[in-house]
Design an enzyme around this catalytic site. Structure first.
Site, mmCIF file in Angstrom:
data_model
loop_
_atom_site.group_PDB
_atom_site.id
_atom_site.type_symbol
_atom_site.label_atom_id
_atom_site.label_comp_id
_atom_site.label_asym_id
_atom_site.label_seq_id
_atom_site.Cartn_x
_atom_site.Cartn_y
_atom_site.Cartn_z
ATOM 1 N N ASP A 342 0.717 -1.183 -0.132
ATOM 2 C CA ASP A 342 0.014 -0.178 0.024
ATOM 3 C C ASP A 342 0.868 1.248 0.092
ATOM 4 O O ASP A 342 0.310 2.569 0.518
ATOM 5 C CB ASP A 342 -1.059 0.014 1.254
ATOM 6 C CG ASP A 342 -1.842 -1.136 1.344
ATOM 7 O OD1 ASP A 342 -2.376 -1.661 0.390
ATOM 8 O OD2 ASP A 342 -1.533 -1.813 2.457
ATOM 9 N N SER A 367 2.213 6.623 1.131
ATOM 10 C CA SER A 367 1.507 5.756 1.901
ATOM 11 C C SER A 367 0.129 5.952 1.504
ATOM 12 O O SER A 367 -0.515 7.093 1.667
ATOM 13 C CB SER A 367 1.676 6.220 3.432
ATOM 14 O OG SER A 367 0.731 5.409 4.342
ATOM 15 N N ARG A 368 -0.579 5.073 0.946
ATOM 16 C CA ARG A 368 -1.513 5.125 0.256
ATOM 17 C C ARG A 368 -3.070 4.878 0.963
ATOM 18 O O ARG A 368 -4.099 5.131 0.950
ATOM 19 C CB ARG A 368 -2.027 3.927 -0.990
ATOM 20 C CG ARG A 368 -0.840 4.330 -2.089
ATOM 21 C CD ARG A 368 -1.146 3.541 -3.475
ATOM 22 N NE ARG A 368 -0.040 3.867 -4.097
ATOM 23 C CZ ARG A 368 0.904 2.838 -4.331
ATOM 24 N NH1 ARG A 368 0.800 1.789 -3.375
ATOM 25 N NH2 ARG A 368 2.073 3.256 -5.171
ATOM 26 N N VAL A 369 -2.862 4.575 2.368
ATOM 27 C CA VAL A 369 -3.963 4.232 3.339
ATOM 28 C C VAL A 369 -3.759 5.142 4.568
ATOM 29 O O VAL A 369 -4.684 5.468 5.131
ATOM 30 C CB VAL A 369 -4.358 2.922 3.500
ATOM 31 C CG1 VAL A 369 -4.912 2.036 2.076
ATOM 32 C CG2 VAL A 369 -3.108 1.944 4.105
#
Ligand SMILES: Nc1ncnc2c1ncn2[C@@H]1O[C@H](COP(=O)(O)OP(=O)(O)O)[C@@H](O)[C@H]1O
Ligand SMILES: [Mg+2]
Length: 507
Positions: A342, A367-369
């Site tokens: 992610d 950081s995608r989440v």
């Protein structure tokens, strides 16, 4: 053929009734033979009922994992030294898959993938055995990633925040501080109740010892497990290490607890897998890796999850590490891992040699989440910071050539340098949320712009004591902390302005 004397010897000393009760019937036993053995693998013939990933037992106690089922031969990864096993030795099937001990008894221990203690502690007792490979939690059992996992590193927590249940790759060249980031994240969990599991795959014994020592000195080792498959152990054990570590983490996750799993590193894991696959003569693909190399990593990392409240709400956060060569993040294994995870934290060797440590390249990291989980107090301050910092980095490149710049540009650059100084951080010195907020506030408000660059370190060193004295409430901020109110800001501004003056004087 039994001879008469054999028969007599068999019957001697038995009563008539015992002899009558004897049933003599043929019994079936499947026996395989070793065809070839060496370099951590074996080819076995016979045993037509062997299933994939079954454990095979060799003479003398050696175990192996059946990974390649051919028409008449089985390719097997050995889970130990070949020892006295030779071509022609006998092999049995066990009907079992590889299992590893799981449970509270592992906390604080150093073990290998099959649970053999590698520290001088007692043998493991009271542990359940769990398969090293388990299916990942299905979508229905998962919840969104909502709670932050603080690493104590300002550059990560502010710019690339992590959430519990996330998978974030740490990628960079050799010696750029990848392990250091993971170790700092583990050390920071001394202030939380997160359980940390460090899986060392194909690492030098001395590097592993350093990690264990650092966690023992600075962290909470009683809540850590070290699963070690050193570079000189059997390739099979190295290969199982991350899966076993993951199973150990899942045990705690199922109990509703939070786990941080560091996999150091998956490039070496892939190399071990390539080595045994080539020896087993499986067809090589890109960069000579076998075709299922993507799958073996994705099925591992998919096991990281944040479970739904019905399933106890536990989480397993995975921090896989990948090593690049000459900064090439588009090589096969790093790109695979980037696409599975992610987000990634990219460490730049150039920054490292310029002494900007941690050498995180904020532009190539994401950081995608985790962003949604960041404490609001921190989020409010870090959003504008990211943009200002990116602008500065771009401007700085131009001024490297000694270009004349106007006052405004010079100001932007001076400000940017202060941001960079604040983002640098020594090892084993994680920052609490309050300190992070104060630092970002100070630099964001321009309170450090007048302070000579080399005194910023002084400012940081004085900060914790200063805050405890003047803004004690700030040190008690928790993950749900709201953005600073006007009064809090005013109070903090006053305290930090005087601190900046102090740092100037004392330095
Ligand atoms: N923030 C830091 N401050 C000072 N030294 C650091 C920092 N991060 C890493 N180092 C040092 O850099 C060296 C390489 O770090 P390491 O984590 O082992 O790199 P990698 O895992 O990428 O090979 C180590 O000697 C470590 O102590
Ligand atoms: Mg390392």
């Amino acid at each position: 053929m039994s001879t008469l004397t054999d028969d007599l010897r068999l019957w001697a000393g038995r009563s008539r009734a015992q002899i009558d009760a004897l049933t003599v019937a043929p019994s079936l036993e499947q026996i395989g033979r070793v065809e070839q053995i060496g370099d951590g693998v074996a080819i076995v013939s016979g045993l037509p009922e062997t299933r994939l990933d079954e454990i095979l037992a060799f003479e003398g106690g050696l175990r192996g994992l059946a990974v390649d089922l051919g028409d008449s031969r089985i390719g097997c990864i050995l889970l130990g030294d070949a020892g006295s096993v030779r071509a022609g030795s006998i092999v049995h099937g066990t009907g079992n898959v590889a299992r590893t001990p799981v449970g509270e008894a592992l906390l604080g221990r150093v073990i290998d993938a099959l649970g053999t203690p590698l520290d001088d502690g007692p043998a493991l007792e009271g542990c359940a055995m769990a398969p090293v490979e388990q299916p990942a939690p299905p979508i229905i059992d998962r919840a969104l990633v909502t709670r932050p996992l603080a690493t104590g590193l300002l550059v990560v927590d502010a710019m690339i925040p992590l959430g519990r249940g996330q998978r974030e790759l740490i990628v960079g060249d050799r010696g750029t501080g990848k392990t250091a980031i993971a170790v700092d994240a583990m050390i920071n969990q001394r202030n939380t109740d997160v359980i940390c599991i460090y899986a060392a795959i194909g690492q030098k014994a001395s590097s592993v010892a350093q990690v264990i020592d650092a966690v023992r000195r600075h962290g909470a080792p009683e809540r850590c497990i070290f699963v070690v498959g050193e570079a000189d152990t059997a390739p099979g054990l190295q290969w199982l290490t991350p899966y076993a570590a993951c199973s150990m983490g899942e045990y705690f996750m199922a109990q509703g607890r939070d786990v941080l799993l560091v996999l150091d590193d998956l490039t070496k894991h892939a190399a071990v897998y390539r080595q045994v696959s080539l020896l087993l003569r499986r067809p090589p693909g890109r960069e000579a890796y076998p075709g299922d190399i993507f799958y073996i990593h994705s099925r591992l990392l998919e096991r990281a999850a944040h479970l739904s409240p019905e399933k106890g709400g536990g989480s397993l956060t995975a921090l896989p590490i990948a090593e690049t060569q000459a900064g090439n993040i588009s090589a096969y294994i790093p790109t695979n891992l980037i696409s599975i995870t992610d987000g990634q934290i990219y460490l730049d060797p150039r920054l490292f040699y310029e002494d900007q440590k941690p050498a995180v390249d904020v532009g190539k990291s994401v950081s995608r989440v985790g962003g949604k989980t960041q404490a609001p107090a921190l989020k409010a301050l870090s959003e504008s910071l990211r943009l200002t910092y990116a602008q500065f980095l771009e401007l700085e490149v131009f001024t490297r050539f000694g270009t004349m710049v106007d006052d405004r540009t010079k100001k932007t650059i001076d400000h940017g340098r202060r941001i960079r100084a604040v983002l640098a951080q020594p090892q084993f010195a994680p920052l609490g949320l309050g300190e992070q907020v104060a630092l970002l506030f100070a630099v964001g408000e321009g309170l450090l712009d007048e302070l000579p660059l080399e005194h910023v370190g002084r400012f940081r060193a004085l900060l914790p004591g200063w805050l405890a004295d003047r803004c004690p409430t700030l040190l008690k901020l928790d993950d749900a902390a709201r953005a600073l109110t006007e009064t809090q800001q005013a109070e903090l501004r006053m305290a930090l302005t005087t601190l900046a003056q102090e740092a100037r004087k004392t330095a």
